[in-house]
Design an enzyme around this catalytic site. Structure first.
Site, PDB file in Angstrom:
ATOM      1  N   ASP A 205      31.071 100.351 109.262  1.00 56.20           N
ATOM      2  CA  ASP A 205      30.676 101.565 108.526  1.00 56.20           C
ATOM      3  C   ASP A 205      31.698 102.692 108.676  1.00 56.20           C
ATOM      4  O   ASP A 205      31.327 103.861 108.736  1.00 56.20           O
ATOM      5  CB  ASP A 205      29.288 102.041 109.010  1.00 56.20           C
ATOM      6  CG  ASP A 205      29.268 102.342 110.492  1.00 56.20           C
ATOM      7  OD1 ASP A 205      30.210 101.935 111.210  1.00 56.20           O
ATOM      8  OD2 ASP A 205      28.323 102.994 110.958  1.00 56.20           O
TER       9      ASP A 205
ATOM     10  N   ARG B  55      28.528 105.584 125.680  1.00 54.03           N
ATOM     11  CA  ARG B  55      28.419 106.749 124.797  1.00 54.03           C
ATOM     12  C   ARG B  55      28.279 107.947 125.729  1.00 54.03           C
ATOM     13  O   ARG B  55      27.309 108.029 126.480  1.00 54.03           O
ATOM     14  CB  ARG B  55      27.205 106.609 123.872  1.00 54.03           C
ATOM     15  CG  ARG B  55      27.346 105.433 122.917  1.00 54.03           C
ATOM     16  CD  ARG B  55      26.251 105.390 121.878  1.00 54.03           C
ATOM     17  NE  ARG B  55      26.530 104.387 120.864  1.00 54.03           N
ATOM     18  CZ  ARG B  55      26.085 103.137 120.894  1.00 54.03           C
ATOM     19  NH1 ARG B  55      25.318 102.736 121.875  1.00 54.03           N
ATOM     20  NH2 ARG B  55      26.407 102.287 119.941  1.00 54.03           N
TER      21      ARG B  55
ATOM     22  N   ARG C 256      23.396 100.447 112.177  1.00 51.59           N
ATOM     23  CA  ARG C 256      22.754 101.751 112.204  1.00 51.59           C
ATOM     24  C   ARG C 256      23.168 102.507 110.947  1.00 51.59           C
ATOM     25  O   ARG C 256      24.346 102.693 110.692  1.00 51.59           O
ATOM     26  CB  ARG C 256      23.198 102.504 113.456  1.00 51.59           C
ATOM     27  CG  ARG C 256      22.430 103.778 113.598  1.00 51.59           C
ATOM     28  CD  ARG C 256      22.671 104.581 114.849  1.00 51.59           C
ATOM     29  NE  ARG C 256      23.714 104.154 115.742  1.00 51.59           N
ATOM     30  CZ  ARG C 256      23.559 104.066 117.050  1.00 51.59           C
ATOM     31  NH1 ARG C 256      22.405 104.321 117.585  1.00 51.59           N
ATOM     32  NH2 ARG C 256      24.567 103.725 117.814  1.00 51.59           N
TER      33      ARG C 256
ATOM     34  N   GLY D 215      29.411 101.407 120.875  1.00 53.73           N
ATOM     35  CA  GLY D 215      28.950 100.018 121.015  1.00 53.73           C
ATOM     36  C   GLY D 215      30.148  99.068 121.087  1.00 53.73           C
ATOM     37  O   GLY D 215      31.117  99.238 120.360  1.00 53.73           O
TER      38      GLY D 215
ATOM     39  N   ASP E 150      29.475  97.297 112.877  1.00 53.65           N
ATOM     40  CA  ASP E 150      28.782  97.808 111.687  1.00 53.65           C
ATOM     41  C   ASP E 150      29.645  97.886 110.421  1.00 53.65           C
ATOM     42  O   ASP E 150      29.105  97.958 109.317  1.00 53.65           O
ATOM     43  CB  ASP E 150      28.214  99.207 111.966  1.00 53.65           C
ATOM     44  CG  ASP E 150      27.029  99.179 112.907  1.00 53.65           C
ATOM     45  OD1 ASP E 150      26.587  98.072 113.262  1.00 53.65           O
ATOM     46  OD2 ASP E 150      26.540 100.256 113.287  1.00 53.65           O
TER      47      ASP E 150
ATOM     48  N   THR F 185      33.873  98.354 115.607  1.00 51.31           N
ATOM     49  CA  THR F 185      32.407  98.396 115.577  1.00 51.31           C
ATOM     50  C   THR F 185      31.920  97.254 114.701  1.00 51.31           C
ATOM     51  O   THR F 185      32.531  96.978 113.657  1.00 51.31           O
ATOM     52  CB  THR F 185      31.860  99.733 115.032  1.00 51.31           C
ATOM     53  OG1 THR F 185      30.465  99.548 114.674  1.00 51.31           O
ATOM     54  CG2 THR F 185      32.583 100.232 113.787  1.00 51.31           C
TER      55      THR F 185
ATOM     56  N   ASP G 284      32.561 105.875 114.513  1.00 51.74           N
ATOM     57  CA  ASP G 284      32.610 107.275 114.061  1.00 51.74           C
ATOM     58  C   ASP G 284      32.401 108.298 115.188  1.00 51.74           C
ATOM     59  O   ASP G 284      33.073 109.336 115.209  1.00 51.74           O
ATOM     60  CB  ASP G 284      31.647 107.513 112.884  1.00 51.74           C
ATOM     61  CG  ASP G 284      30.243 107.026 113.153  1.00 51.74           C
ATOM     62  OD1 ASP G 284      30.007 106.456 114.240  1.00 51.74           O
ATOM     63  OD2 ASP G 284      29.378 107.211 112.286  1.00 51.74           O
TER      64      ASP G 284
HETATM   65  O1  F6P Z   1      27.108 100.731 116.452  1.00 52.34           O
HETATM   66  C1  F6P Z   1      26.884  99.387 116.676  1.00 52.34           C
HETATM   67  C2  F6P Z   1      25.440  99.105 116.950  1.00 52.34           C
HETATM   68  O2  F6P Z   1      25.381  97.781 117.421  1.00 52.34           O
HETATM   69  C3  F6P Z   1      24.489  99.323 115.786  1.00 52.34           C
HETATM   70  O3  F6P Z   1      24.491  98.276 114.856  1.00 52.34           O
HETATM   71  C4  F6P Z   1      23.170  99.456 116.499  1.00 52.34           C
HETATM   72  O4  F6P Z   1      22.242 100.165 115.714  1.00 52.34           O
HETATM   73  C5  F6P Z   1      23.548 100.208 117.744  1.00 52.34           C
HETATM   74  O5  F6P Z   1      24.924  99.936 117.977  1.00 52.34           O
HETATM   75  C6  F6P Z   1      22.778  99.827 118.972  1.00 52.34           C
HETATM   76  O6  F6P Z   1      23.209 100.637 120.016  1.00 52.34           O
HETATM   77  P1  F6P Z   1      22.924 100.477 121.571  1.00 52.34           P
HETATM   78  O7  F6P Z   1      24.205 100.053 122.189  1.00 52.34           O
HETATM   79  O8  F6P Z   1      22.560 101.834 122.030  1.00 52.34           O
HETATM   80  O9  F6P Z   1      21.846  99.473 121.737  1.00 52.34           O
END
Ligand code: F6P
Length: 330
Positions: free
Chosen positions: A138, A80, A180, A19, A136, A134, A111
């Site tokens: 995390d 991804r 997440r 992300g 997050d 990120t 991660d």
């Molecule tokens: O990892 C960052 C994040 O924004 C999370 O907070 C969220 O759950 C996820 O990515 C959303 O991912 P996508 O880009 O697949 O919508």
């Protein structure tokens, strides 16, 4: 800590993966400029690990990253990459990496990105350094990840606006924020926005408890309340919580899901500076032959964290901050 012979280091590649996060561009800018300052050639790999597999590259000069420090997103795109989860995908990426003449790689992401980078080193001996980017926060081994501060501020601004309408109508709101599997955004924004309660995956609260909190507020004269919910594994779960609150107490809760708005926007000064320090440190690590590590920042000092720790150990939310958030909402 893993080392490689960096005497012949001449050409490094940089990519962003997973992300996107505000501040990634500031990190790319630092990698490019610190790399060139130290006599290296720096090439961008587009769309994360996809770019290695599809050989999508572009050499970056100091001017290529001009006027990017203030921009959200990532100028070199991200993704991804499913293929990279496979051994054959990584073998293709490694082959292309060598053909292109790269001898070191900086990956900016979370991660998942670090898992892939660790395998590139383990299976193919490609020198890799990670930079945590990120929203997050995390990632184990660093106080903050790039993008987190901006995302918290974006969510806080939105919640301040929700509070105006909540107060005008005497309403209960559930605001869902990103994260997440992690409640770092929810907790910090809950504290900053003065929320009544936060729902996070790390420390679950029962609906019964939340209703008690709402009723305690009503008894002391509160007319509106804000609850923050981390999306966790199931974005949209705030609707379920609203239904359960209604069923158990009769209270109506409005739901506001902030979603991807938290991933965009101009990075805060904190994120730009963190990204600049971390991007620079990533290049310095490669120059001294460090590999299979992530750049972390702990108490304002740059540290090297084994990539394996960064992606496999859990970064806990601060229980004392959570308790404070609850105390301040009485
Ligand atoms: O990892 C960052 C994040 O924004 C999370 O907070 C969220 O759950 C996820 O990515 C959303 O991912 P996508 O880009 O697949 O919508």
């Amino acid at each position: 800590m893993a080392k490689f012979n960096s005497k012949k280091l001449k050409h490094i590649a940089v990519l962003t993966s997973g992300g996107d996060a505000p501040g990634m561009n500031a990190a790319i800018r630092a990698v490019v400029r610190v790399g060139i300052f130290n006599g290296l050639k720096v090439t961008a790999v587009y769309r994360g690990f996809h770019g290695l597999i599809d050989q999508e590259y572009e050499e970056l000069k100091p001017g290529s990253v001009a006027n990017t420090i203030q921009r959200g997103g990532t100028i070199i795109k991200t993704d991804r990459c499913k293929e990279f989860y496979t051994k054959s995908g990584r073998a293709r990426a490694a082959k292309h990496f060598r053909t292109a003449g790269f001898d070191g790689l900086v990956v900016i992401g979370g991660d998942g990105t670090f898992t892939g980078a660790h395998l590139l080193w383990k299976e193919h001996g490609i020198p890799v350094v990670g930079v945590p980017g990120t929203i997050d926060n995390d990632v184990y081994g660093t106080d903050r990840t790039i993008g987190f501060d901006t995302a918290v501020n974006t969510a806080m601004d939105a919640i301040d606006k929700v509070r105006d309408t909540a107060a005008s109508h005497d309403r209960l709101f559930i605001v869902e924020v990103m994260g997440r599997n992690s409640g770092h955004i929810a907790l910090e924004v809950g504290l900053a926005a003065g929320a009544e309660e936060v729902f996070i995956p790390e420390h679950k609260v029962s609906i019964k408890h939340v209703i008690k909190v709402i009723e305690r507020g009503i008894r002391r004269g509160k007319k509106s309340s804000i609850l923050i919910c981390a999306e966790g594994q199931t974005p949209g779960q705030s609707y379920t919580i609203a239904k359960e609150i209604k069923k158990a107490s009769g209270y109506e809760a409005k739901v506001c899901i902030l979603g991807h708005i938290q991933r965009g926007g101009s990075p805060t000064a904190y994120d730009r500076n963190l990204a600049s320090r971390m991007g620079a440190a990533a290049v310095q690590f490669l120059l001294i032959g460090r590999t299979d590590v992530m750049v972390g920042e702990v108490n304002q000092n740059i540290v090297a964290v084994p990539l394996k720790d960064a992606f496999s150990k859990k970064k806990l939310v601060r229980k004392d901050w959570l308790n404070l958030e609850k105390t301040l909402s009485i």
